[in-house]
Design an enzyme around this catalytic site. Structure first.
Site, PDB file in Angstrom:
ATOM      1  N   GLY A  10       0.832  -1.202   0.000  1.00  0.00           N
ATOM      2  CA  GLY A  10       0.000   0.000   0.000  1.00  0.00           C
ATOM      3  C   GLY A  10       0.861   1.244   0.000  1.00  0.00           C
ATOM      4  NE  ARG A  72      -2.379  -4.245  -0.960  1.00  0.00           N
ATOM      5  CZ  ARG A  72      -1.881  -3.659   0.137  1.00  0.00           C
ATOM      6  NH1 ARG A  72      -0.816  -4.158   0.716  1.00  0.00           N
ATOM      7  NH2 ARG A  72      -2.448  -2.593   0.647  1.00  0.00           N
ATOM      8  CG  ASP A 103       4.566  -8.382   7.561  1.00  0.00           C
ATOM      9  OD1 ASP A 103       5.318  -8.386   8.546  1.00  0.00           O
ATOM     10  OD2 ASP A 103       4.061  -9.400   7.073  1.00  0.00           O
ATOM     11  CB  THR A 125       2.949   0.319   7.203  1.00  0.00           C
ATOM     12  OG1 THR A 125       1.543   0.224   7.502  1.00  0.00           O
ATOM     13  CG2 THR A 125       3.713   0.035   8.481  1.00  0.00           C
ATOM     14  CG  ASP A 127      -1.966  -0.327   8.908  1.00  0.00           C
ATOM     15  OD1 ASP A 127      -2.605   0.703   8.623  1.00  0.00           O
ATOM     16  OD2 ASP A 127      -2.259  -1.451   8.470  1.00  0.00           O
ATOM     17  CG  ASP A 129       1.299  -3.134  11.236  1.00  0.00           C
ATOM     18  OD1 ASP A 129       2.147  -2.702  10.431  1.00  0.00           O
ATOM     19  OD2 ASP A 129       0.310  -3.811  10.881  1.00  0.00           O
ATOM     20  NE  ARG A 171      -4.623  -5.876   5.875  1.00  0.00           N
ATOM     21  CZ  ARG A 171      -5.565  -6.592   5.271  1.00  0.00           C
ATOM     22  NH1 ARG A 171      -5.876  -7.779   5.715  1.00  0.00           N
ATOM     23  NH2 ARG A 171      -6.189  -6.128   4.227  1.00  0.00           N
TER      24      ARG A 171
HETATM   25  O1  F6P Z   1      -1.086  -0.643   4.027  1.00  0.00           O
HETATM   26  C1  F6P Z   1      -1.892  -0.951   5.096  1.00  0.00           C
HETATM   27  C2  F6P Z   1      -3.308  -0.694   4.746  1.00  0.00           C
HETATM   28  O2  F6P Z   1      -3.481   0.692   4.682  1.00  0.00           O
HETATM   29  C3  F6P Z   1      -4.265  -1.345   5.742  1.00  0.00           C
HETATM   30  O3  F6P Z   1      -4.542  -0.597   6.864  1.00  0.00           O
HETATM   31  C4  F6P Z   1      -5.468  -1.608   4.868  1.00  0.00           C
HETATM   32  O4  F6P Z   1      -6.172  -2.726   5.347  1.00  0.00           O
HETATM   33  C5  F6P Z   1      -4.866  -1.894   3.545  1.00  0.00           C
HETATM   34  O5  F6P Z   1      -3.650  -1.215   3.488  1.00  0.00           O
HETATM   35  C6  F6P Z   1      -5.751  -1.478   2.382  1.00  0.00           C
HETATM   36  O6  F6P Z   1      -5.143  -1.884   1.208  1.00  0.00           O
HETATM   37  P1  F6P Z   1      -5.670  -1.588  -0.261  1.00  0.00           P
HETATM   38  O7  F6P Z   1      -5.132  -0.247  -0.642  1.00  0.00           O
HETATM   39  O8  F6P Z   1      -5.092  -2.672  -1.079  1.00  0.00           O
HETATM   40  O9  F6P Z   1      -7.165  -1.586  -0.220  1.00  0.00           O
END
Ligand code: F6P
Length: 346
Positions: A10, A72, A103, A125, A127, A129, A171
Site C-alpha cells: 500500500g 502487491r 510486512d 506503513t 499502520d 505495526d 488491519r
Molecule cells: O497498508 C496498510 C493498509 O493501509 C491497511 O490498513 C489496509 O487494510 C490496507 O492497506 C488497504 O489496502 P488496499 O489499498 O489494497 O485496499
C-alpha cells in the site's frame, strides 16, 4: 554503483521523500546511478525500469503516493518470480536493491537476501505495526488526517446530538485508532488487540451521555471485532500475500449502538483518504533520514538489513526482525493515557 529502488504494498505519504534522499545522496556523494523499478516487485520481475536522477527528484519531497507506482505483487507467489527478479538484477547490472515496503514487501526482501541477493529494506506503513522500529513514516500523516476528520465530525455530532462512528485503517493493530482517538477526544476506541463487548460499549455511551453530554465519537479500527466474532471483510478475494480486504465493522458498531442506546448514530469510513496527500513535516524528516541511512547502508554492504528508528536514532536491524509479527499498540498508551479520558480501555 548501480542501485535499484522499489516501493511495494500500500502506498504511504513519505515514499517520495525516501526516493529523493536515496537518489540525491547516492548521485551527489557516491556517484551512484539510481534506477527505479515500477510497481513494486512486479517491475523487478518484468524489468520495468524508470531512470532516476537528483534533478528528477528535486520537487517530489512534498508529494504523496510514490512516483514509482506500487503493487502487491509477490515474486514467491508467481511462477518463476524469484528467478525473474535475479535475472533482471543481473541483466541491468544492479549492484544493490533498496526495497521500501511493509510486512509483505520486506518479507520478500528478507527471503531474497537469504538467497544471496544484495537487497536491503526501508520500512513504511501508515499502520505503524512493523516490529523493531518505533515508528514508520506515513503513520503521523494518517493520524493527522484522521484527527482532522474527527474534529469536523464532532461539531456536526454536537449540533445533532448524535453518536459518530469513525472507521480508520489498522488491519492487525489499532495504532491509528488509538492516536487519532486520543487526539480527537473520542469516547470509545475499538482496536484489533482488544475484541470489544458491544453491550458494554453501549452501556458506557449511555453513562457518558448522562453526564450532560449529548454527542460522542467512537473510533474503530477496520480490524477490530466483537468478542467471539470475526473481522468484517469486503470480499473473500485474497491478494498475492493472502490478505483479504477489510472494512465495514463501523456498520455493525453503529447499528448496535443505535439499537441498544436509542441515540441517533451515523458512521464515516475514512478509508484511503488516510493514505493520500502530502506527508507531514515529521514524516518527511523520518522518511528522509531512512533514505540517507539506506544509501549509506548500501555502500557499507549491509544486505538483509533494514533502517529502523530506535530511541530517535536511525539504526539497522535484520529485515526479518521487522516482519511476520505485528507490533501491537502500547498497553500503557491504550490503558493509562486513553483509558483516563475515554471510556473503552482499561
Ligand atoms: O497498508 C496498510 C493498509 O493501509 C491497511 O490498513 C489496509 O487494510 C490496507 O492497506 C488497504 O489496502 P488496499 O489499498 O489494497 O485496499
Amino acid at each position: 554503483m548501480r542501485v535499484g529502488i522499489l516501493t511495494g504494498g500500500g502506498d504511504c505519504p513519505g515514499l517520495n521523500a525516501v526516493i529523493r534522499a536515496v537518489v540525491t545522496k547516492g548521485e551527489r556523494q557516491y556517484g551512484d546511478e539510481v534506477t527505479g523499478f515500477r510497481n513494486g516487485w512486479a517491475g523487478v520481475m518484468e524489468g520495468d525500469l524508470m531512470p532516476l536522477s537528483a534533478e528528477r527528484c528535486r520537487d517530489i519531497l512534498p508529494l504523496g503516493g510514490t512516483i514509482l507506482g506500487t503493487s502487491r505483487a509477490n515474486p514467491y507467489a508467481t511462477e518463476g518470480g524469484a528467478q525473474a527478479v535475479r535475472a533482471t538484477l543481473q541483466r541491468e547490472a544492479i549492484d544493490a536493491l533498496i526495497a521500501i515496503g511493509g510486512d509483505d514487501t520486506l518479507s520478500v526482501a528478507g527471503q531474497l537476501a537469504a538467497e544471496g541477493v544484495t537487497v536491503l529494506g526501508v520500512p513504511k506503513t501508515i499502520d505503524n505495526d512493523l516490529g523493531v522500529t518505533e515508528l514508520t513514516f506515513g503513520f503521523h500523516t494518517a493520524v493527522q488526517t484522521a484527527t482532522e476528520a474527527i474534529d469536523r465530525l464532532r461539531t456536526t455530532a454536537e449540533s445533532h446530538h448524535r453518536v459518530m462512528v469513525v472507521e480508520v485503517m489498522g488491519r492487525d493493530t489499532g495504532w491509528i485508532a488509538t492516536y487519532a482517538g486520543i487526539a480527537g477526544g473520542a469516547t470509545e476506541i475499538l482496536i484489533p488487540e482488544e475484541p470489544f463487548d458491544i453491550a458494554a460499549v453501549a452501556g458506557r455511551l449511555r453513562a457518558h451521555h448522562g453526564r450532560d453530554v449529548s454527542a460522542s465519537i467512537v473510533v474503530v479500527a477496520e480490524g477490530a471485532r466483537p468478542q467471539g466474532g470475526e473481522v468484517i471483510t469486503q470480499t473473500d478475494q485474497r491478494d498475492a500475500f493472502g490478505h483479504v480486504r477489510l472494512g465495514g465493522i463501523s456498520r455493525l458498531v453503529a447499528d448496535e449502538i443505535e439499537a441498544r442506546t436509542g441515540f441517533e448514530t451515523r458512521l464515516t469510513v475514512l478509508g484511503h483518504v488516510q493514505r493520500g496527500g502530502t506527508p507531514t513535516a515529521f514524516d518527511r524528516v523520518l522518511a528522509t533520514r531512512f533514505g540517507i541511512a539506506a544509501i549509506d547502508a548500501v555502500h557499507d554492504g549491509h544486505w538483509g538489513k533494514a533502517t529502523v528508528l530506535q530511541a530517535n536514532e536511525i539504526r539497522l536491524a535484520p529485515v526479518t526482525d521487522l516482519t511476520g509479527k505485528a507490533k501491537l499498540v502500547d498497553r500503557d498508551l491504550y490503558e493509562t493515557v486513553a483509558g483516563a479520558l475515554v471510556s473503552s480501555p482499561g
